[in-house]
Design an enzyme around this catalytic site. Structure first.
Site: not given
Length: 411
Positions: A91, A281, A319, A321, A324, A349
């Site tokens: 930014d 973002d 999920c 991931c 999980c 997660h």
């Protein structure tokens, strides 16, 4: 221009696209986690790759304060410094005019910040912002804009919009020096990375459609590689939010990437994507993780709740991931109340969740936005109660009902 933007498919205003940057080829729409000082708190770059992160956002102002952009440049740029092989976006430092307003003095020359580190003044001009970002070496750099909260009304909004247009010309003058061909032999410091960096402008104008239109047209005339929609997600109502996004995306070029800044609630991302935006973002997924809260398809899961202490289920059974797959709610409950590892696992997660599209109920403002986007969601609305903004859109400090399992209910 060091990017290639290709639209792979579309449905009315929504589009799937491929953005080829010097360090990575990205699939859009995409969410960018915020690594303020070159790091996502608690996660390694290998972990970010594992969950599919494509671009990390760095903060120009904070990186200049510590460790300093010149040091980053001397050590090979931010990619090498943080060991990140994929894309980066920085930014411009403009957002700090809102977040650090109590430390900022804004004039036509630029913004003077009082350093929160040592109290010394730091003048950030459009030219200096470009110079710092050039040192940092991100794939995408942003123009310095005059940012005000959307809840502010009156002449300050108009002043900020016109100043943003004046500042974009100063950024362009710094980036594209007359007569420079941007070759690899160019000795000008400002231009030494022009073959590997891309410059985006930012649309301002608050909630005023006339001011937004003036800014959109002004930026499009300057024919930039990409465009961002700024000044949102600052407390405005959702109906005003989506209407500004719809107006700006309709006016920005079809063949350029469109970035809605500061947006991180999953439902907001779905709506903005349907309206033709590509990039987002926000600190929300990782910040809410540090409060012991996980993102799930039905809202948020507060793992500090006592109900979590004996719950042997994963955060989200749907999920895939690592968190999980390996850990229970009970274990995470124990961690988030006592150990920093808890926030690290929840950050993993939550960012993994942000790489997927959410499911859930359909608020009225979403139905209105989808109508403008030309997307029929009548079947969704028939099977789900349409309601006021969900918990995903509310601050964590707002009391909300929680069922026996600890899941925050959408009502």
């Amino acid at each position: 221009m060091a990017l290639r933007f290709e639209i792979l498919g579309r449905f009315n205003r929504a589009r799937a696209a491929r953005l080829t940057l010097p360090h990575f080829t990205c699939q859009m729409p995409l969410f960018m986690p915020v690594g303020t000082q070159g790091t996502i708190k608690g996660l390694t770059t290998d972990q970010l790759e594992d969950i599919g992160c494509q671009i990390i956002l760095g903060n120009t102002y904070h990186l200049e304060l510590r460790p300093g952009s010149q040091l980053i440049d001397d050590l090979g740029g931010l990619h090498k410094f943080m060991n990140w092989k994929r894309a980066l976006l920085t930014d411009s430092g403009g957002f700090q005019m809102v977040s650090l307003l109590h430390l900022a003095d804004i004039t036509e020359e630029g913004v003077t910040f009082q350093s929160p580190v040592d109290g010394k003044p730091m003048l950030l001009t459009p030219e200096e912002s470009i110079h710092i970002q050039n040192n940092i070496g991100a794939d995408i750099i942003m123009a310095l804009d005059d940012v005000v909260k959307t809840t502010i009304t009156g002449p300050r909004i108009e002043e900020a919009m016109y100043r943003t247009l004046r500042w974009i010309d100063r950024c362009i003058a710094e980036w594209f020096i007359k007569g420079c061909v941007c070759s690899v032999q160019c000795s000008n410091v400002t231009h030494k990375k022009a073959d590997v960096q891309n410059f985006f402008g930012i649309v301002q104008g608050g909630l005023d459609p006339v001011l937004r239109d003036i800014c959109v047209r002004g930026l499009v005339e300057r024919n930039l590689p990409g465009y961002a929609i700024g000044g949102l997600a600052g407390g405005e109502d959702k109906d005003s939010f989506w209407r500004v996004v719809a107006q700006c995306t309709a006016g920005l070029p079809e063949n350029k990437p469109r970035y809605v800044m500061g947006v991180g609630y999953p439902l907001d991302i779905v709506v903005c994507s349907a309206l033709g935006a590509d990039m987002y973002d926000c600190v929300y997924p990782t910040r809410t993780a540090r409060f012991g809260t996980a993102l799930v398809p039905d809202g948020v899961l507060k793992l500090k709740q006592n109900a979590m202490a004996t719950d042997e289920r994963p955060i989200d059974p749907t999920c895939s991931c690592m968190v999980c797959k390996k850990y229970t709610r009970a274990y995470l409950h124990c961690l988030v109340t006592k150990d920093a590892m808890g926030s690290q696992l929840l950050s993993y997660h939550n960012l993994s969740f942000m790489m997927r599209f959410p499911k859930g109920d359909v608020p009225q403002w979403v139905r209105n936005a989808m109508e403008v986007a030309g997307i029929d969601i009548s079947e969704c609305c028939a099977s789900a109660k349409c309601h006021a903004p969900s918990i995903q859109e509310q601050p964590l400090t707002v009391p909300v009902p929680v069922d026996a399992s600890g899941v925050v209910q959408q009502n």
